[in-house]
Design an enzyme around this catalytic site. Structure first.
Site, PDB file in Angstrom:
ATOM      1  N   SER A 122       0.832  -1.214   0.000  1.00 51.93           N
ATOM      2  CA  SER A 122       0.000   0.000   0.000  1.00 51.93           C
ATOM      3  C   SER A 122       0.856   1.248   0.000  1.00 51.93           C
ATOM      4  O   SER A 122       0.444   2.283  -0.509  1.00 51.93           O
ATOM      5  CB  SER A 122      -0.835   0.089   1.277  1.00 51.93           C
ATOM      6  OG  SER A 122      -1.575  -1.036   1.488  1.00 51.93           O
ATOM      7  N   HIS A 153      -2.528  -3.529  -6.382  1.00 53.88           N
ATOM      8  CA  HIS A 153      -3.010  -3.063  -5.083  1.00 53.88           C
ATOM      9  C   HIS A 153      -4.508  -3.306  -4.937  1.00 53.88           C
ATOM     10  O   HIS A 153      -5.325  -2.572  -5.492  1.00 53.88           O
ATOM     11  CB  HIS A 153      -2.671  -1.571  -4.898  1.00 53.88           C
ATOM     12  CG  HIS A 153      -2.998  -1.052  -3.542  1.00 53.88           C
ATOM     13  ND1 HIS A 153      -3.615   0.152  -3.324  1.00 53.88           N
ATOM     14  CD2 HIS A 153      -2.794  -1.604  -2.321  1.00 53.88           C
ATOM     15  CE1 HIS A 153      -3.782   0.318  -2.023  1.00 53.88           C
ATOM     16  NE2 HIS A 153      -3.302  -0.720  -1.396  1.00 53.88           N
ATOM     17  N   GLU A 212      -5.612  -1.207  -8.121  1.00 52.17           N
ATOM     18  CA  GLU A 212      -4.686  -0.260  -8.740  1.00 52.17           C
ATOM     19  C   GLU A 212      -3.513  -1.060  -9.305  1.00 52.17           C
ATOM     20  O   GLU A 212      -2.847  -1.788  -8.562  1.00 52.17           O
ATOM     21  CB  GLU A 212      -4.194   0.751  -7.705  1.00 52.17           C
ATOM     22  CG  GLU A 212      -5.301   1.681  -7.215  1.00 52.17           C
ATOM     23  CD  GLU A 212      -4.861   2.615  -6.090  1.00 52.17           C
ATOM     24  OE1 GLU A 212      -5.400   3.727  -6.020  1.00 52.17           O
ATOM     25  OE2 GLU A 212      -3.999   2.236  -5.274  1.00 52.17           O
ATOM     26  N   ASN A 219      -5.084   6.440  -2.052  1.00 56.37           N
ATOM     27  CA  ASN A 219      -4.522   6.898  -0.778  1.00 56.37           C
ATOM     28  C   ASN A 219      -3.874   8.271  -0.876  1.00 56.37           C
ATOM     29  O   ASN A 219      -3.598   8.898   0.139  1.00 56.37           O
ATOM     30  CB  ASN A 219      -3.531   5.871  -0.227  1.00 56.37           C
ATOM     31  CG  ASN A 219      -4.260   4.714   0.441  1.00 56.37           C
ATOM     32  OD1 ASN A 219      -5.429   4.852   0.833  1.00 56.37           O
ATOM     33  ND2 ASN A 219      -3.603   3.582   0.561  1.00 56.37           N
TER      34      ASN A 219
HETATM   35  N1  LIG Z   1      -4.886  -4.845   5.360  1.00 53.10           N
HETATM   36  C1  LIG Z   1      -5.240  -3.992   4.404  1.00 53.10           C
HETATM   37  O1  LIG Z   1      -6.283  -3.327   4.478  1.00 53.10           O
HETATM   38  C2  LIG Z   1      -4.372  -3.848   3.176  1.00 53.10           C
HETATM   39  C3  LIG Z   1      -4.933  -3.309   2.011  1.00 53.10           C
HETATM   40  C4  LIG Z   1      -4.158  -3.220   0.857  1.00 53.10           C
HETATM   41  C5  LIG Z   1      -2.844  -3.633   0.892  1.00 53.10           C
HETATM   42  N2  LIG Z   1      -2.306  -4.138   2.051  1.00 53.10           N
HETATM   43  C6  LIG Z   1      -0.907  -4.610   1.999  1.00 53.10           C
HETATM   44  O2  LIG Z   1      -0.927  -6.029   1.919  1.00 53.10           O
HETATM   45  C7  LIG Z   1       0.201  -6.581   2.586  1.00 53.10           C
HETATM   46  C8  LIG Z   1      -0.252  -7.580   3.632  1.00 53.10           C
HETATM   47  O3  LIG Z   1      -1.123  -6.950   4.532  1.00 53.10           O
HETATM   48  P1  LIG Z   1      -2.089  -7.784   5.490  1.00 53.10           P
HETATM   49  O4  LIG Z   1      -2.976  -6.789   6.146  1.00 53.10           O
HETATM   50  O5  LIG Z   1      -2.674  -8.918   4.759  1.00 53.10           O
HETATM   51  O6  LIG Z   1      -1.034  -8.335   6.573  1.00 53.10           O
HETATM   52  P2  LIG Z   1      -1.209  -9.554   7.574  1.00 53.10           P
HETATM   53  O7  LIG Z   1      -0.362  -9.221   8.757  1.00 53.10           O
HETATM   54  O8  LIG Z   1      -2.634  -9.891   7.807  1.00 53.10           O
HETATM   55  O9  LIG Z   1      -0.547 -10.792   6.797  1.00 53.10           O
HETATM   56  C9  LIG Z   1       0.810 -10.824   6.465  1.00 53.10           C
HETATM   57  C10 LIG Z   1       1.223 -12.299   6.352  1.00 53.10           C
HETATM   58  O10 LIG Z   1       2.512 -12.353   5.756  1.00 53.10           O
HETATM   59  C11 LIG Z   1       3.256 -13.347   6.425  1.00 53.10           C
HETATM   60  N3  LIG Z   1       4.672 -13.045   6.190  1.00 53.10           N
HETATM   61  C12 LIG Z   1       5.429 -12.086   6.756  1.00 53.10           C
HETATM   62  N4  LIG Z   1       6.669 -12.098   6.220  1.00 53.10           N
HETATM   63  C13 LIG Z   1       6.690 -13.103   5.293  1.00 53.10           C
HETATM   64  C14 LIG Z   1       7.653 -13.566   4.387  1.00 53.10           C
HETATM   65  N5  LIG Z   1       8.882 -13.055   4.330  1.00 53.10           N
HETATM   66  N6  LIG Z   1       7.311 -14.593   3.566  1.00 53.10           N
HETATM   67  C15 LIG Z   1       6.091 -15.141   3.619  1.00 53.10           C
HETATM   68  N7  LIG Z   1       5.121 -14.710   4.451  1.00 53.10           N
HETATM   69  C16 LIG Z   1       5.422 -13.703   5.285  1.00 53.10           C
HETATM   70  C17 LIG Z   1       2.817 -13.277   7.857  1.00 53.10           C
HETATM   71  O11 LIG Z   1       3.092 -14.480   8.531  1.00 53.10           O
HETATM   72  C18 LIG Z   1       1.319 -13.009   7.687  1.00 53.10           C
HETATM   73  O12 LIG Z   1       0.596 -14.222   7.636  1.00 53.10           O
HETATM   74  C19 LIG Z   1       0.988  -5.395   3.121  1.00 53.10           C
HETATM   75  O13 LIG Z   1       1.974  -5.049   2.190  1.00 53.10           O
HETATM   76  C20 LIG Z   1      -0.056  -4.308   3.224  1.00 53.10           C
HETATM   77  O14 LIG Z   1       0.507  -3.022   3.115  1.00 53.10           O
HETATM   78  C21 LIG Z   1      -3.045  -4.266   3.182  1.00 53.10           C
END
Ligand SMILES: NC(=O)c1ccc[n+]([C@@H]2O[C@H](COP(=O)([O-])OP(=O)(O)OC[C@H]3O[C@@H](n4cnc5c(N)ncnc54)[C@H](O)[C@@H]3O)[C@@H](O)[C@H]2O)c1
Length: 504
Positions: A123, A144, A156, A194
């Protein structure tokens, strides 16, 4: 360049909130999907959670039992990154840290084939910076998704500095085949949504910090007059103040502390005190059991004026004249070159928010911008300490006679909806001029990504293109920090429009 073939395997790395959602989207579209997470068993748990969500889709008749069974059979958790060999696309949704993502993609480059598309769901990190770690950054793209990915249509598709057109197009077409609405954008802080949504929060917080109104009143005005689905305070309580602030902070830092994106001190205090919103029971509002629900300021009943005198053109609020007549109040129209006001019987004047303050004029009451004056159920009025009680009373009575609740706020230039919309319009023009995305994609992104009732360009066309520029010019004179300075793009746009209008 076409979308990925549905028979080609897609991998999702990081199976938290976003990874699970994205995997479900690719799976339901028809791909074989492999899941990998760094934490043991998490990919398996994610597969079970996705399976349970597919069950619910069957219960809701959105999927047949046979389709669910086939989808489940296509879903494979793997224990090792090497299990992703042979995938045609890897979507990464791991921890939001540049070093972690770079290391992951470096490792993936040694596992997947040369023609595998690599995508990040980041993000706030730069797609270019993540891709900088790759031998072949041309095949690296941002995809995204918004949370929850299976429900929200917007994606996106972000091209980093080195992303090649073929890869971006393939990612774009694939998102479309998955049933999403992709928009193309350049790799700049906050991408489209954003970035352009920042003033929605910032201006509401600024009005609050200026003691203009309380959160419940500002939220009610944004909803009932501005046509936004939720107000900025309730929405950030839902998102989480920490999450919302961190996006603002990241955009601000990434733009080298550009004053237009300055975070809010009031929000900082909330985060520091652990009031993160619904998830902690308190944020701007109190969600604890038994807590009082905050109500917006709503004026008591006032007598409507017997008549108004319309001087000049009310611009975006001109529909009000017909509504006033329909309410049985006489409208006397007077040709005035410079006037854009309604004069009340006690000589007070009503004017649409224009970026000036009420105290600068004798007896001027400002009213806020509405998305649609007929549909609006609430209108904000602002007056100064010098405004006569009669002018304010007649103004309140007038809008009440039109069936509106009236919220009286402090003497804040640009009020609530008007300054918010003007700044969104400005950032949208600026983004197009900087090559971030097209007008059409920005409108789509803001409608689908954050549920705005109109895209910024649709809104701008409705308001007249010099409206936002002139309001921001006025605000800039009153707050010369640069926060409200209209962008060069908006200037160009409004002057070009004025010239065209002058010539016709
Ligand atoms: N949550 C949101 O609303 C949202 C929206 C759009 C984008 N994002 C982006 O998506 C990504 C994930 O966000 P999320 O909210 O799903 O996070 P989350 O914490 O729910 O999940 C992340 C997962 O990645 C795993 N992980 C961490 N490091 C790792 C690695 N090196 N290899 C494999 N797995 C690994 C963790 O164990 C976890 O299960 C981030 O980059 C975030 O910025 C989040």
């Amino acid at each position: 360049m076409t979308a990925l073939d549905l028979s080609s395997p897609v991998a999702v790395v990081g199976t938290g909130t976003m990874g699970q959602g994205i995997a479900q989207v690719a799976l339901v579209a028809g791909h074989p999907v492999r899941l990998y997470d760094a934490v043991a068993d998490r990919a398996r748990e994610a597969a079970a959670a996705i399976g349970a969500r597919l069950d619910r889709l069957v219960e809701k008749d959105r999927l047949t039992a046979a389709e669910r069974d086939a989808a489940r059979a296509r879903l494979t958790p793997v224990d090792d990154l090497a299990g992703l060999a042979g995938c045609a696309l890897v979507v990464e949704a791991v921890l939001e840290r540049l070093d972690v993502k770079q290391e992951l993609f470096r490792a993936l480059e040694g596992i997947v084939g040369e023609d595998c598309l690599l995508a990040t769901n980041t993000s706030s990190l730069s797609v270019t910076a993540i891709g900088g770690a790759l031998r072949n950054p041309g095949r690296f793209v941002g995809l995204h998704f918004f949370n929850p990915a299976p429900l929200l249509p917007l994606v996106e598709v972000v091209s980093g500095f080195a992303t090649d057109v073929t890869s971006a197009t393939r990612a774009y077409e694939t998102a479309r085949v998955w049933g999403k609405t992709p928009v193309a954008c350049a790799d700049t802080p906050g991408f489209i949504v954003n970035r352009i949504a920042r003033p929605f929060y910032a201006e509401a917080f600024a009005v609050y910090e200026a003691q203009g109104a309380d959160p419940a009143t500002i939220d009610a005005v944004l909803r009932e007059s501005g046509g936004f689905r939720m107000g900025a305070f309730e929405l950030t309580d839902l998102i989480g103040q920490d999450v919302n602030e961190s996006v603002t902070h990241s955009v601000w830092q990434s733009f080298f502390q550009d004053v237009r994106f300055t975070p809010s001190l009031a929000q900082r205090r909330l985060v520091e005190s652990g009031r993160l919103g619904r998830k902690t029971g308190q944020g701007w509002y109190d969600y604890r059991d038994g807590a009082d629900r905050a109500e917006p300021h709503t004026a008591e009943k006032h007598q409507p004026p017997a008549y108004v005198v319309a001087e000049g053109d009310l611009g975006p609020a001109s529909e009000l004249l017909a509504m006033i007549r329909e309410a049985g109040i006489q409208v006397r129209e007077e040709e005035e070159d410079h006037g854009t006001r309604l004069v009340l019987p006690g000589e007070g004047q009503l004017a649409l928010a224009d970026g000036q303050t009420s105290v600068e004029f004798r007896d001027v009451v400002y009213f806020d911008l509405a998305l649609d004056y007929r549909k609006a159920t609430r209108i904000a009025l602002s007056a100064s300490q010098d405004t006569s009680p009669q002018a304010l009373s007649e103004a309140i009575g007038l809008f009440q006679a039109l069936g509106k609740d009236v919220s009286v706020i402090g003497d804040v230039p640009g009020m609530i909806v008007a300054r918010t919309v003007a700044r969104i319009v400005d950032l949208a023009h600026d983004a197009v001029a900087k090559g971030v995305a097209t007008e059409e994609d920005i409108d789509t992104a803001m409608r689908l990504g954050v549920n705005y009732p109109l895209g910024p360009f649709e809104w701008s066309r409705r308001l007249g293109r010099s409206w936002a520029c002139s309001l921001l010019d006025d605000l800039h004179q009153r707050d010369p920090s640069g926060r409200y300075a209209p962008s060069l793009a908006l200037y160009r746009h409004s002057y070009a429009t004025e010239k065209r209008e002058g010539a016709s």
